[in-house]
Design an enzyme around this catalytic site. Structure first.
Site, PDB file in Angstrom:
ATOM      1  CG  ASP A  86      -0.434  -0.327   2.488  1.00  0.00           C
ATOM      2  OD1 ASP A  86       0.805  -0.408   2.612  1.00  0.00           O
ATOM      3  OD2 ASP A  86      -1.216  -0.509   3.442  1.00  0.00           O
ATOM      4  CG  ASP A 497       1.344   0.327  11.113  1.00  0.00           C
ATOM      5  OD1 ASP A 497       0.527   1.037  11.720  1.00  0.00           O
ATOM      6  OD2 ASP A 497       1.606   0.472   9.918  1.00  0.00           O
TER       7      ASP A 497
END
Length: 784
Positions: A86, A497
């Site tokens: 992404d 993350d």
């Protein structure tokens, strides 16, 4: 734990973690005419570079660390596969080393959005050709338009065709697809499904130019949250996949029947039977769901569709799987689980090309207790699942998992059944069976690529197939901060993350990310200059604690308390001797503590949100910066005094560092294009700053071991010098600079952090936004 989207500077949307820089990209086009860009190599520089020192570049190994929404196998060349990420570019599978090779490292600073890959297509007529539809955001976080990159050498080099609209490689719905497809008979013809209401586009010259297909009737209408004023969740997810029926064409002539999926819960699937000339809604189709995937088994004449009630990749509470008979027009609900019994949508979808009738699908949004994968060998009449309950909460798995090559995938967790560790996955929107090998399957998750080489063991009643990471070489972490202490571990990283790692060997995957506390994203870290055993890190978590300390060089950690009002990590600094800490967290003002955070005292004289750093020589001296003003504390962070800061950037992000062993020697980088921007130095503790001549823009500054014969540390920066963007090094206190990267090694946005190695001259660690930590050594050093 779930990797989330990563966004542009100053933007802190839901799940937004890192800060790529903004840029402007001009794309010209003629109304109603073909859209193209200057047909040039995508890595070409716009100006002659300053002197360049040859460097070798590698990744600090983490292996994975982010969402892989798409995996594409070539249908005519065995072993050829691609993966899209992404925000971290595209990769090609290398069968000989069972690893992935990055393909978009040539994307430069001004085109940083092109590291987000919205779709990939591999040409089955000519396997050397591959296409990537690139662009990260469709809202103003990414001000540039999207593009279609094309390659005739399997991604080694690219040419670019600009588009008059944006693409969203990191937008909601990015796991649907593939939006980009090559005609399996006439490979000059490609289709691209666009978001944002831009419809369906076609190229008839192998991707060089593009025109909108004006006869296509439906540009989509679904948005995750139409009320989102940022434009992120409110964007129309658009035309989401294109599938050719290869049985309706011959070599050299266009495929006649084409199916297209649209983000529209009432009118989702369209069909053309005249090579894309006209389009009709497929009659009898199910409604109330979004078609995440459409995969066609031409041999049996079935189009399989995976549906969800939401666009994903995070959300989805219900779903169905359908089969459409292309000859008779019959629709059949073949869902593995009755809708009433699901709490997830379906997305990952694949057909075994060696064994027609064998189909697999994922429950991509099954977060708890685990994702689910289903398999049928009779075209959907009967299904089996990767796991089931033997007697709740106990599970019986058809697989075993071996994560020894990437041990941090266990997350150090000890879950209560029915959860297990490591998890089978989450956000499992990419799932592909190798078209040449029924035993090989790969699937993407929010953190890695998993796969197996003995998949058909699934169908043996007593056998189990083995799942292992197939992610070596694919590095997708977004990096917020780096630290290279003079002793102990060579590198500490602060990552989005997955928190970050202590690397004792940058060529090996660490056993576990930071824990105690386990932060979803680490925003800042620091070590004591004269006592590198003392390390501190801060970051984001759903609740306190958001700060952790170590007294053994990061080998072990313990959580600290935090002042009231903290909502996020912010920045943190430790005194040169490790005796105290200054923390500037999100949601609360700057605070100081003696010891390890058992109590905090609000600092005076410095505004909330200031960036804080420590002097690397005097343990009582700390520094801060915000909105053009530099602040200094000489009492351990209790009080700060604003200094005369004329000429420093008042807009844009700023990074600064104090030189180890030299009290009051500070380098500051930052600013904003069109305003004050550059690199400054102070030798009097921040009382005055002098701009470094010749540096037009600078975003990071770091120090490394001095060059042979030099007394001052080597400087490293991500900057524009001599009109050229790059990674630069100076060995003479900033008087002259050499570029150490090249046009094939740019990695998009590199403005978060940089540091040299204090023990190895020439080694530099570069933070990227989606390609992990890159490190470089002079080519001469590597050759010895």
């Amino acid at each position: 734990m779930s990797p989330g989207p990563r966004v542009s500077p100053g933007v802190r949307a839901r799940r937004a973690r890192t800060l790529p820089a903004l840029f402007g990209l001009l794309v010209g086009f003629l109304a109603g005419g073909p859209v193209t860009s200057a047909d040039a190599d995508a890595s070409a520089a716009t100006a002659a570079a300053p002197a360049t020192v040859p460097y070798d570049w590698k990744n600090v190994r983490v292996d994975g660390g982010g969402f892989v929404p798409g995996i594409v196998f070539n249908r005519s060349e065995p072993g050829l596969a691609y993966a899209r990420t992404d925000i971290g570019g595209a990769y090609r599978w290398q069968e000989s080393t069972r690893s992935w090779k990055p393909l978009l490292d040539s994307v430069g600073w001004d085109d940083w959005g092109h590291t987000g890959v919205a779709s990939l297509a591999s040409d089955s007529v000519d396997p050397d050709k591959v296409y990537a539809a690139v662009g990260t955001y469709t809202n103003d976080w990414d001000p540039g338009n999207g593009a279609v990159l094309r390659s005739t050498d399997q991604g080694e080099t690219w040419r670019k065709a600009g588009l008059p609209f944006k693409l969203g490689g990191n937008m909601p719905g990015r796991g649907m697809g593939e939006r980009l497809a090559v005609d399996p008979h006439d490979n000059r013809v490609l289709y691209l499904g666009a978001p944002s209401g831009k419809g369906l586009w076609r190229s008839t010259d192998s991707g060089a130019t593009w025109r909108q297909v004006t006869s296509f009737p439906n540009p989509g209408n679904y948005a995750e949250n139409p009320a989102d004023t940022s434009g992120y969740a409110s964007d129309n997810q658009g035309v989401v996949w294109v599938t050719f029926d290869e049985s309706t064409g011959k070599g050299g002539g266009r495929t006649q029947t084409i199916y297209v999926g649209v983000a529209d819960k009432q009118n989702a699937v369209y069909k053309s039977t005249d090579g894309g000339g006209s389009w009709t809604r497929v009659g009898g189709q199910p409604t109330g769901y979004l078609p995440h995937k459409g995969v066609l088994d031409a041999e049996n004449g079935y189009l399989y569709l995976a549906y969800s009630d939401k666009g994903g990749p995070y959300d989805g509470g219900k779903g169905q799987v359908w089969r459409y008979a292309t000859k008779s027009g019959e629709w059949k609900n073949i869902s593995p689980v009755a809708e009433a019994d699901t709490s997830y949508g379906y997305s990952g979808l694949t057909v075994d090309r060696q064994r027609p009738g064998t189909v697999m699908v994922t429950g991509y949004s099954s977060w708890w207790p685990d994702t689910q994968i289903f398999r049928t060998t009779d075209s959907g009449a009967n299904w089996t699942s990767a796991w089931s309950y033997s007697s709740y909460p106990n599970r019986e798995n058809r697989y075993t998992m071996d994560v020894s090559s990437v041990p941090w995938l266990s997350w150090g967790a000890h879950p209560t059944p029915p959860e297990q560790t490591p998890k089978l996955g989450w956000m499992t929107e990419a799932l592909e069976i190798d078209p040449f090998d029924s035993d090989r399957m790969m699937y993407g998750t929010g953190a890695t690529v998993y796969g197996t080489d003995d998949l058909t063991e699934w169908d043996d009643g007593g056998g189990k197939f083995t799942i292992r990471p197939m992610v070596k070489g694919l590095e997708e972490t977004a990096v917020n901060d780096l630290a290279a202490p003079p002793s102990g571990a060579p590198l500490f990283s602060a990552l989005g993350d997955i928190g970050g790692f202590r690397h004792t060997d940058v060529t090996k995957v660490p056993s576990l990310m930071y824990t105690q506390p386990n932060l979803s994203t680490t925003t800042s870290l620091d070590y004591a200059a004269s006592n590198p055993n003392t390390v501190v890190r801060v970051g984001n978590a759903d609740a306190a604690p958001r700060i952790g300390f170590s007294t053994d060089n990061g080998a072990n950690w313990f959580a600290g308390q935090e002042p009231a009002g903290v909502t996020g990590g912010g920045t943190v600094a430790t005194a040169a001797d490790g005796s105290r800490f200054v923390w500037s967290p999100d949601g609360a003002g700057v605070h100081t503590t003696a010891g390890f955070g058992s109590s905090w005292t609000a600092s005076k004289g410095i505004p909330q949100g200031a960036v804080v750093e420590a002097d690397r020589s005097d343990p009582k001296t700390f520094y801060g910066f915000k909105s053009g003003t530099f602040y200094v504390s000489s009492d351990g962070g209790a009080t700060f005094t604003a200094k005369a800061s004329a000429g420093l950037p008042a807009e844009g992000p700023v990074k600064f560092q104090a030189v180890p062993g030299k009290k009051g020697d500070i380098w500051l980088a930052g600013g904003k294009a069109g305003a004050t921007y550059g690199l400054w130095r102070s030798t009097d503790g921040g009382a005055t700053f002098k701009k470094v001549e010749g540096v037009q823009e600078a975003d990071t500054i770091g120090f490394g071991k001095a060059a042979p014969g030099a007394s001052y540390q080597a400087l490293y920066t991500s900057a524009k010098i001599g009109g050229v963007r790059g990674i630069f090094r100076s060995t003479d206190t900033g008087t002259t600079w050499v570029r150490v990267n090249d046009d094939r090694h740019q990695w998009g946005w590199t403005g978060a952090a940089i540091t040299g190695d204090p023990k190895v001259f020439g080694r530099v660690y570069v933070a990227t936004n989606g390609r992990g930590v890159i490190y470089g050594d002079t080519a001469a050093r590597r050759s010895r």
